[in-house]
Scaffold this active site. Structure first.
Site, short mmCIF file in Angstrom:
data_model
loop_
_atom_site.label_atom_id
_atom_site.label_comp_id
_atom_site.label_asym_id
_atom_site.label_seq_id
_atom_site.Cartn_x
_atom_site.Cartn_y
_atom_site.Cartn_z
N HIS A 31 -11.61 -5.07 9.41
CA HIS A 31 -12.16 -4.76 8.09
C HIS A 31 -13.39 -3.85 8.17
O HIS A 31 -14.11 -3.73 7.18
CB HIS A 31 -12.57 -6.05 7.36
CG HIS A 31 -11.43 -6.74 6.68
ND1 HIS A 31 -10.39 -7.32 7.36
CD2 HIS A 31 -11.17 -6.94 5.37
CE1 HIS A 31 -9.54 -7.86 6.48
NE2 HIS A 31 -9.99 -7.64 5.27
N GLU A 57 0.82 -1.22 0.00
CA GLU A 57 0.00 0.00 0.00
C GLU A 57 0.85 1.26 0.00
O GLU A 57 0.55 2.23 -0.70
CB GLU A 57 -0.95 0.01 1.21
CG GLU A 57 -2.13 -0.95 1.11
CD GLU A 57 -1.78 -2.39 1.50
OE1 GLU A 57 -0.61 -2.65 1.88
OE2 GLU A 57 -2.67 -3.25 1.42
#
Lengths: 328, 335
Positions: B138, B69
């Site tokens: 999440h 990322e």
């Protein structure tokens, strides 16, 4: 292997002058720091001049540079105007970043100098983007990505080398290995201190070079750039060097001995190159005097420029937080 | 959900399809636009938003990235400095924490710190929010964090029209923009007026007019709030529902206008209460609209815990219509 460095008289003088310029620019910065005209952090490049000077010699103006926070030398060697740099050091509006960045954040769009970056390893992903954008827009430029060996500790190093290799980006990775990340000795931080070996783990070819030898660095960088162009893939240079002074002005240097520093000082890039030139009668005393005099004049002019520079009005503090348009 | 029926002058489509059409439009209209992210290409996108784009636009412009990322967001920043218009997809806001340095220290800092030499016209899309029974790592709603940072524009499309057109506005912005797509909205259907070509990315919007209480919300909580407003209406309480749409810069005027009308306000935010965007909205009302208020400010936020997996716990954690109804009712008609 000295392959493509044409060491004619003018070039030898040019290399020496470029290193002396950095050394004396920073010596002046220390004075101004002690006079409290420069504030904050002052990370000196003293001892590492050959790395930037050698690498920048191999770049063209079309190439791009990603710098570190110890980037006074990188900017000067890239050809950024010492006047704008000194004004930036002093927080003035006529500085290269209007006095907003200071010592650790020089930017110069015209010279494709994409920033000093004060987060170790933080500039490395930017190099991917700059190189990718050049490639996608059909430019054949190289991106020289400078970082210290401390950046190897960071995940960004590994992510960046992997992607550069995977996407075959034209990046010259320049590891300035000065053996300490602040006070952390490299062998206390890294399980494997062979950085060329680490790079090879990402299938990035590379080599070690004596970062105290400006001609060796230039030669290696020229070869590296030829290789990046011919093989269409990145290349890795580990430049072994040493920081003669403290990490910053707040550093008591408890982590290394005075003897160690003295040993390295004797191998210093300027003393070494200059001694070699003198021993081989490649530079005359009066030529050396001229170089020193010219550099001193440049620096005096830079200080005068900075001293005379205005401060950015506080009313403009929020200007450029968001941009009105993308500069072209 | 609560969307009206299609009319002759509108197309019915899902939020997912609207996001995809927006991306396709961007790729067709500007050769500088390219996409980067995890599994956006061959896989078709974790939420199938980018499905088919690789086949249409090729690997150069639809770039699958490794799970790096920081590197691919930073590559977005770097390429934006050098003339490209990258759209970076981070699979979820939770993973954006691994790229925080590139967003906060580079993307939003470089324009100002370089004295205006560089703009960073970068768009980052990411999903946000809970409700899918996928537990704490999440399910976060961290858009309020990003709204803290000067230099960013933070968009939270909650409707099909915003999903379809906010991207166009984001790409026209010379600054970094983050678009938060709430994960529970992708399957939602809505009508897109066929004459609609763009939306503004500066203002909040009144999604339902009312006189008794302002319900201020955004993103995934909008439809829960509209449900709550329906329920309140059946009790004779007319709630005004404000969709913030843009969390930064915050459209304070629309907030104050509504509160000046209703004199009561509940802020609904899937983020946690402490230090949240709801706190910012509330404080702006307190600073600039205090004397308009007839009742204390109220909030419905997520419970202050990591979002749990078990369905009953997750439901209890997140703002729900019933809670919004109860809080608004108590505010308008104190028991």
């Amino acid at each position: 292997m000295i392959k493509r460095v044409h060491l004619d008289h003018a070039h030898m003088q040019h290399l020496l002058k470029a290193m002396i310029r950095i050394r004396r620019f920073e010596a002046k910065c220390v004075e101004l720091y002690q006079a409290q005209k420069i504030l904050g952090f002052l990370h000196l490049y003293d001892g590492e001049e050959a790395v930037s000077v050698g690498v920048m010699e191999a770049l063209t103006q079309d190439d791009a540079v990603i710098a570190t926070y110890r980037e006074h030398g990188q900017a000067l060697a890239r050809g950024v105007d010492p006047k704008c740099l000194m004004a930036e050091m002093m927080g003035k509006l006529n500085g290269c970043c209007r006095g907003r960045g200071g010592s650790m954040h020089f930017f110069d769009r015209a010279r494709r100098f994409y920033g000093g970056n004060a987060i170790v390893g933080g500039g490395m992903p930017l190099a991917l983007g700059v190189a990718l954008a050049d490639k996608m827009q059909g430019r054949s430029a190289i991106t020289a990505c400078f970082f210290g060996e401390g950046a190897v500790d960071e995940g960004e190093f590994h992510e960046t080398l992997n992607l550069a290799s995977l996407w075959r980006l034209p990046i010259l990775f320049v590891c300035e290995n000065n053996l300490y990340s602040m006070g952390m000795a490299v062998e206390r931080a890294e399980a494997d201190i062979d950085f060329v070996h680490k790079a090879s783990g990402y299938r990035v070819a590379g080599e070690k070079v004596d970062g105290m030898d400006v001609v060796a660095v230039e030669s290696a960088a020229r070869n590296a750039i030829d290789r990046i162009r011919s093989e269409n893939e990145p290349y890795f240079l580990e430049c072994r060097t040493y920081r003669f002074r403290a990490h910053s002005m707040f550093d008591a240097q408890l982590y290394r001995s005075k003897d160690e520093v003295e040993v390295w000082r004797k191998k210093g890039p300027i003393v070494r190159f200059q001694t070699w030139l003198e021993a081989n009668r490649l530079i005359k005393p009066e030529e050396l005097a001229t170089i020193e005099e010219e550099v001193d004049k440049e620096i005096a002019a830079a200080v005068a420029f900075a001293e005379a520079g205005p401060l950015e009005p506080v009313s403009e503090l929020e200007r450029f937080v968001t941009m009105e348009e993308v500069p072209s | 959900m609560n969307a009206p029926q299609a009319t002759a002058a509108a197309t019915r489509l899902t939020y997912r399809e609207a996001c995809k059409q927006a991306l396709r439009d961007a790729l067709l209209s500007d050769p500088r636009v390219f996409l980067m992210g995890e599994d956006i290409g061959r896989y078709g996108g974790c939420y199938a938003v980018t499905k088919g784009l690789l086949e249409e636009f090729g690997e150069e412009r639809i770039r699958d990235t490794p799970l790096s990322e920081s590197a691919f967001v930073g590559a977005g920043v770097g390429s934006a400095m050098v003339g490209m218009r990258p759209i970076v997809e981070i699979m979820t806001v939770n993973f954006s924490l691994l790229a925080l340095d590139q967003i906060v220290n580079n993307a939003v800092t470089i324009p100002h710190m370089s004295g205006g030499q560089f703009a960073i016209p970068l768009v980052i899309r990411m999903t946000t929010g809970g409700g899918r029974r996928v537990a704490a790592q999440h399910s976060r709603s961290l858009e309020g964090w990003y709204a803290h940072i000067p230099g960013l524009r933070v968009l939270t499309p909650a409707t099909v029209e915003d999903a379809r057109f906010m991207l166009k506005g984001a790409l026209a912005d010379p600054n970094p923009v983050i678009i938060f797509e709430h994960v529970m909205l992708y399957n939602m259907e809505g009508d897109l007026p066929s004459d609609m070509k763009e939306v503004d990315i500066a203002h909040a919007k009144v999604r339902r007019a009312g006189r008794d209480v302002s319900l201020i919300t955004y993103g995934g909580s909008l439809f829960k709030t509209l449900q709550a407003a329906d329920a309140l209406a059946s009790e004779g309480i007319e709630a005004e529902v404000i969709d913030l749409r843009v969390l930064r810069p915050l459209d304070t005027k629309s907030i104050l206008d509504s509160v000046a009308k209703t004199r009561r306000c509940v802020i609904i935010d899937e983020g946690w209460r402490s230090g949240s965007i709801s706190a910012e909205v509330g404080m702006r009302i307190a600073e600039e609209g205090f004397f308009e208020l007839d009742a204390p400010l109220r909030r419905v936020c997520s419970r202050e815990a990591p979002i749990p997996y078990a369905a009953h716990l997750e439901d209890a954690c997140l703002p729900q219509a019933a809670t919004i109804v109860a809080v608004a009712r108590e505010l308008v008609r104190p028991s």
